[in-house]
Design an enzyme around this catalytic site. Structure first.
Site, PDB file in Angstrom:
ATOM      1  N   ARG A  17      -8.857  -6.057   4.589  1.00  0.00           N
ATOM      2  CA  ARG A  17      -7.514  -6.425   5.054  1.00  0.00           C
ATOM      3  C   ARG A  17      -6.637  -5.082   5.099  1.00  0.00           C
ATOM      4  O   ARG A  17      -5.458  -5.339   5.423  1.00  0.00           O
ATOM      5  CB  ARG A  17      -6.982  -7.146   3.886  1.00  0.00           C
ATOM      6  N   GLY A 103     -12.308   1.214  -7.845  1.00  0.00           N
ATOM      7  CA  GLY A 103     -11.654   2.140  -7.274  1.00  0.00           C
ATOM      8  C   GLY A 103     -10.319   2.026  -6.413  1.00  0.00           C
ATOM      9  O   GLY A 103      -9.402   2.778  -6.085  1.00  0.00           O
ATOM     10  N   ASP A 104      -9.980   0.591  -6.415  1.00  0.00           N
ATOM     11  CA  ASP A 104      -8.733   0.131  -5.647  1.00  0.00           C
ATOM     12  C   ASP A 104      -7.829  -0.216  -6.569  1.00  0.00           C
ATOM     13  O   ASP A 104      -6.682  -0.682  -6.340  1.00  0.00           O
ATOM     14  CB  ASP A 104      -9.056  -0.790  -4.625  1.00  0.00           C
ATOM     15  N   ASN A 227      -5.154  -4.275  -1.974  1.00  0.00           N
ATOM     16  CA  ASN A 227      -5.970  -4.953  -0.861  1.00  0.00           C
ATOM     17  C   ASN A 227      -5.206  -4.970   0.488  1.00  0.00           C
ATOM     18  O   ASN A 227      -6.128  -5.071   1.583  1.00  0.00           O
ATOM     19  CB  ASN A 227      -5.812  -6.487  -1.235  1.00  0.00           C
ATOM     20  N   ARG A 333       7.650  29.722   5.418  1.00  0.00           N
ATOM     21  CA  ARG A 333       6.036  29.338   5.565  1.00  0.00           C
ATOM     22  C   ARG A 333       5.425  30.083   4.495  1.00  0.00           C
ATOM     23  O   ARG A 333       5.842  31.019   3.837  1.00  0.00           O
ATOM     24  CB  ARG A 333       5.569  30.012   7.031  1.00  0.00           C
ATOM     25  N   ASN A 377      20.739  43.504   6.779  1.00  0.00           N
ATOM     26  CA  ASN A 377      21.297  42.220   7.634  1.00  0.00           C
ATOM     27  C   ASN A 377      20.652  42.160   8.975  1.00  0.00           C
ATOM     28  O   ASN A 377      20.534  43.250   9.541  1.00  0.00           O
ATOM     29  CB  ASN A 377      22.846  42.858   7.859  1.00  0.00           C
ATOM     30  N   ALA A 380      21.868  37.623  14.490  1.00  0.00           N
ATOM     31  CA  ALA A 380      21.504  35.968  14.885  1.00  0.00           C
ATOM     32  C   ALA A 380      20.578  36.621  16.189  1.00  0.00           C
ATOM     33  O   ALA A 380      20.652  37.413  16.983  1.00  0.00           O
ATOM     34  CB  ALA A 380      22.800  35.441  15.483  1.00  0.00           C
ATOM     35  N   ASN A 386       5.382  40.105  16.246  1.00  0.00           N
ATOM     36  CA  ASN A 386       4.239  40.526  15.529  1.00  0.00           C
ATOM     37  C   ASN A 386       3.068  40.127  16.268  1.00  0.00           C
ATOM     38  O   ASN A 386       2.034  40.532  15.484  1.00  0.00           O
ATOM     39  CB  ASN A 386       4.376  39.641  14.007  1.00  0.00           C
TER      40      ASN A 386
HETATM   41  C1  UD1 Z   1     -12.571  -9.527  -9.188  1.00  0.00           C
HETATM   42  C2  UD1 Z   1     -12.949 -10.166 -10.390  1.00  0.00           C
HETATM   43  C3  UD1 Z   1     -11.658 -11.151 -10.497  1.00  0.00           C
HETATM   44  C4  UD1 Z   1     -10.586 -10.352 -10.953  1.00  0.00           C
HETATM   45  C5  UD1 Z   1     -10.277  -9.303  -9.691  1.00  0.00           C
HETATM   46  C6  UD1 Z   1      -9.312  -8.381 -10.204  1.00  0.00           C
HETATM   47  C7  UD1 Z   1     -15.512 -10.560  -9.972  1.00  0.00           C
HETATM   48  C8  UD1 Z   1     -16.516 -11.626  -9.801  1.00  0.00           C
HETATM   49  N1  UD1 Z   1     -14.252 -11.091 -10.170  1.00  0.00           N
HETATM   50  O1  UD1 Z   1     -12.641 -10.418  -8.028  1.00  0.00           O
HETATM   51  O2  UD1 Z   1     -11.981 -11.950 -11.910  1.00  0.00           O
HETATM   52  O3  UD1 Z   1      -9.287 -11.185 -11.096  1.00  0.00           O
HETATM   53  O4  UD1 Z   1     -11.485  -8.594  -9.316  1.00  0.00           O
HETATM   54  O5  UD1 Z   1      -8.800  -7.727  -8.782  1.00  0.00           O
HETATM   55  O6  UD1 Z   1     -15.505  -9.704 -10.654  1.00  0.00           O
HETATM   56  N2  UD1 Z   1     -17.164  -4.167  -5.460  1.00  0.00           N
HETATM   57  C9  UD1 Z   1     -18.334  -3.443  -5.250  1.00  0.00           C
HETATM   58  N3  UD1 Z   1     -19.455  -3.924  -4.754  1.00  0.00           N
HETATM   59  C10 UD1 Z   1     -19.520  -5.559  -4.694  1.00  0.00           C
HETATM   60  C11 UD1 Z   1     -18.236  -6.108  -4.791  1.00  0.00           C
HETATM   61  C12 UD1 Z   1     -17.022  -5.583  -5.205  1.00  0.00           C
HETATM   62  O7  UD1 Z   1     -18.204  -2.123  -5.285  1.00  0.00           O
HETATM   63  O8  UD1 Z   1     -20.303  -5.802  -4.422  1.00  0.00           O
HETATM   64  C13 UD1 Z   1     -16.053  -3.534  -5.564  1.00  0.00           C
HETATM   65  C14 UD1 Z   1     -14.765  -3.605  -4.705  1.00  0.00           C
HETATM   66  O9  UD1 Z   1     -14.830  -2.591  -3.763  1.00  0.00           O
HETATM   67  C15 UD1 Z   1     -13.515  -3.763  -5.280  1.00  0.00           C
HETATM   68  C16 UD1 Z   1     -13.898  -4.254  -6.860  1.00  0.00           C
HETATM   69  O10 UD1 Z   1     -15.351  -4.087  -6.782  1.00  0.00           O
HETATM   70  O11 UD1 Z   1     -13.047  -2.356  -5.756  1.00  0.00           O
HETATM   71  C17 UD1 Z   1     -13.550  -5.910  -6.979  1.00  0.00           C
HETATM   72  O12 UD1 Z   1     -14.169  -6.490  -5.734  1.00  0.00           O
HETATM   73  P1  UD1 Z   1     -13.326  -7.612  -5.161  1.00  0.00           P
HETATM   74  O13 UD1 Z   1     -14.276  -8.366  -3.971  1.00  0.00           O
HETATM   75  O14 UD1 Z   1     -12.119  -7.373  -5.021  1.00  0.00           O
HETATM   76  O15 UD1 Z   1     -13.546  -8.656  -6.402  1.00  0.00           O
HETATM   77  P2  UD1 Z   1     -12.358 -10.065  -6.472  1.00  0.00           P
HETATM   78  O16 UD1 Z   1     -13.042 -11.070  -5.943  1.00  0.00           O
HETATM   79  O17 UD1 Z   1     -11.084  -9.704  -6.320  1.00  0.00           O
HETATM   80 MG    MG Z   2      -9.986  -7.845  -5.119  1.00  0.00          MG
END
Ligand code: UD1
Ligand code: MG
Length: 465
Positions: A17, A103-104, A227, A333, A377, A380, A386
């Site tokens: 997204r 990570g997000d 997201n 700079r 001084n 202008a 340089n």
């Molecule tokens: C997940 C939770 C949900 C919670 C929500 C909060 C689960 C099943 N659900 O849902 O209960 O309310 O987060 O935001 O855990 N990721 C991986 N590998 C994968 C899948 C995901 O690394 O195979 C990482 C994604 O990059 C992300 C995080 O895990 O950073 C969450 O994954 P996402 O798919 O967003 O989970 P949600 O469906 O939002």
């Molecule tokens: Mg999510």
């Protein structure tokens, strides 16, 4: 010895997204990647292991994420959060406590994470939840009649009644490694998304009689995930607002706390005044009573007390000493050093040069690779030439030098103390102390160069009357 703490950061998802060619977790918030924010907070807990699960854009994520303490874990296919954590388990000892972060989700406070990590034990899980007025999209927290957590149901698997629950799973949780090693390989993907849900461990823990300790963040933004770009912008604003509050708490006045951007660390003295739309990046130090005008950009610089930086100036990698005045529209700079009470005015660019105390470069000048004495001084339109197309050369100006307007100083060149150049000179030989150097062709006036018009004759006659 305390049980080791291992942190697993999930960062394998694509983030479709975001509509971006970059993996989501390396998008920037306040000048640093989302993942970097998470790692910084994670490191604050001094974990014994820091595991980052990557998949989409794995190479890009690694390249842009410094840290020799990171154990990278590749998840080839994104089969769900449970599957993702399982990939990291081989690198985690049986005895460890495991804290799972996303990570997000960049802005969780260290206090919130410590609380979550503190409850993890052999017989207890930690779960971070939050109550949202609009819980759409999240997993809902299920509780029994006594209020104890029994499980988590994902939005897509929930009944209409369960969808009414406003307490949601933030995704951040903690569990003993020993249990995860047993539970995760046994997860089923028999659900609406055909994924291995990490959240299923809550119901398993409950069945096995483990405790589930719920904590909540102080602010909902702490657990807000990114997201799409709109959410990223919202979090950026919230974060900037927190930083503005911190600056004000430290004694700085902001014309508008909603119009400042800090992408790094700013240290301020007392009674600093910052006008609207200032941008500060890297490490910025502002002394007492510094005044920052509107639209000023400060990047990795030290600004001494009582300095005024006027509108739309850019200061980068430079030092400005006490009482100096910079701008409006000035550019300092890297390695510019502006001495006490010196002035650098509009449309002046200074590079790798020291401007002595009380010296003035007030208008339309370029000063590069120059060492300038005090009370110099610069007229202008003065330019230090340089660069000869191959190498850079140095200009040295003694104390009290007076450079006439529109002088070209062809480096390498040295002008002695209190020497003077005539306006419009091109100086390519050294000038001794107190000498005047004039290097321009003499003015010649040629009479009647232009033919007279009738008007000229008329006005001449009038003059005779
Ligand atoms: C997940 C939770 C949900 C919670 C929500 C909060 C689960 C099943 N659900 O849902 O209960 O309310 O987060 O935001 O855990 N990721 C991986 N590998 C994968 C899948 C995901 O690394 O195979 C990482 C994604 O990059 C992300 C995080 O895990 O950073 C969450 O994954 P996402 O798919 O967003 O989970 P949600 O469906 O939002
Ligand atoms: Mg999510």
């Amino acid at each position: 010895m305390a049980t080791p703490l291992h942190i697993v950061v999930l960062a394998a998802g694509q983030g479709s997204r975001m509509k971006s060619s970059l993996p989501k977790v390396i998008h920037a918030l306040a000048g640093r990647s989302l993942l970097n924010h998470v790692l910084t907070t994670a490191r604050g807990l001094q974990p014994d292991g820091l595991h980052v699960v990557i998949g989409h854009g794995a190479d890009q994520v690694r390249e842009q994420t410094p840290g020799s303490d990171i154990q990278w874990v590749i998840q080839r296919e994104q089969l769900g959060t449970g599957h993702a954590v399982a990939q990291a388990l081989p690198g985690i000892p049986e005895t460890a406590r495991v804290l799972v972060l996303y990570g997000d989700v960049p802005l969780t406070s260290p206090e919130t994470l410590s609380r979550l990590a503190a409850v993890i034990a052999r017989d207890c899980l930690g779960l971070l939840t939050v109550n949202l007025s609009d819980p759409a999209g999240y997993g809902r927290i299920l509780r029994d009649s006594r209020g104890d957590v029994t499980g988590i149901v994902e939005q897509k698997d929930a009944t209409p009644e369960q969808l009414q629950i406003s307490e949601v799973n933030t995704g951040l949780l903690g569990a003993p490694a020993e249990k995860l090693k047993r539970w995760l390989p046994a997860l089923s993907s028999n659900n609406a998304q055909a994924e291995y849900y990490l959240t299923d461990v809550i119901a398993l823990a409950r069945t096995e009689g483990l405790g589930i300790q719920v904590s909540q963040p102080d602010e909902p933004e702490e657990v807000q995930g990114v997201n799409n770009r709109a959410q990223l912008a919202q979090l950026e604003r919230w974060f900037q607002h927190q930083q503005a509050l911190m600056l004000m708490a430290g004694g700085a006045s902001l014309a508008d706390p909603a119009r400042i951007d800090i992408r790094g660390r700013v240290e301020t003295g007392h009674d600093v005044v910052i006008d609207v739309n200032a941008v500060m990046e890297g490490e910025v130090v502002l002394g007492d009573r510094v005044h920052i005008g509107p639209g000023v950009v400060l990047r990795d610089c030290r600004v001494g007390s009582d300095v005024r930086v006027d509108a739309y100036s850019l200061i980068e990698g430079a030092r400005v000493d006490q009482g100096a005045v910079i701008g409006p529209f000035a550019r300092l700079r890297p390695d510019a050093l502006v001495g006490r009470n010196a002035r650098v005015g509009n449309f002046v660019e200074i590079k790798k040069s020291s401007i002595g105390a009380e010296s003035k470069v007030n208008h339309l000048s370029y000063v590069g690779d120059t060492t300038m004495g005090e009370a110099v001084n610069i007229g202008a339109g003065t330019i230090t030439c340089n660069y000869d197309g191959t190498s850079k050369h140095h200009t040295t100006l003694g104390h009290g030098v007076f450079i006439g307007s529109n002088t070209s100083l062809v480096a390498p060149v040295t002008l002695g103390a209190r020497s003077v150049t005539g306006a419009g000179s091109t100086i390519n030989r050294n000038v001794a102390d107190r000498e005047l150097a004039v290097a321009r062709s003499r003015q010649r006036n040629i009479p009647d160069w232009v033919a007279e018009t009738d008007d000229d004759q008329d006005s001449k006659k009038k003059g005779e009357d």
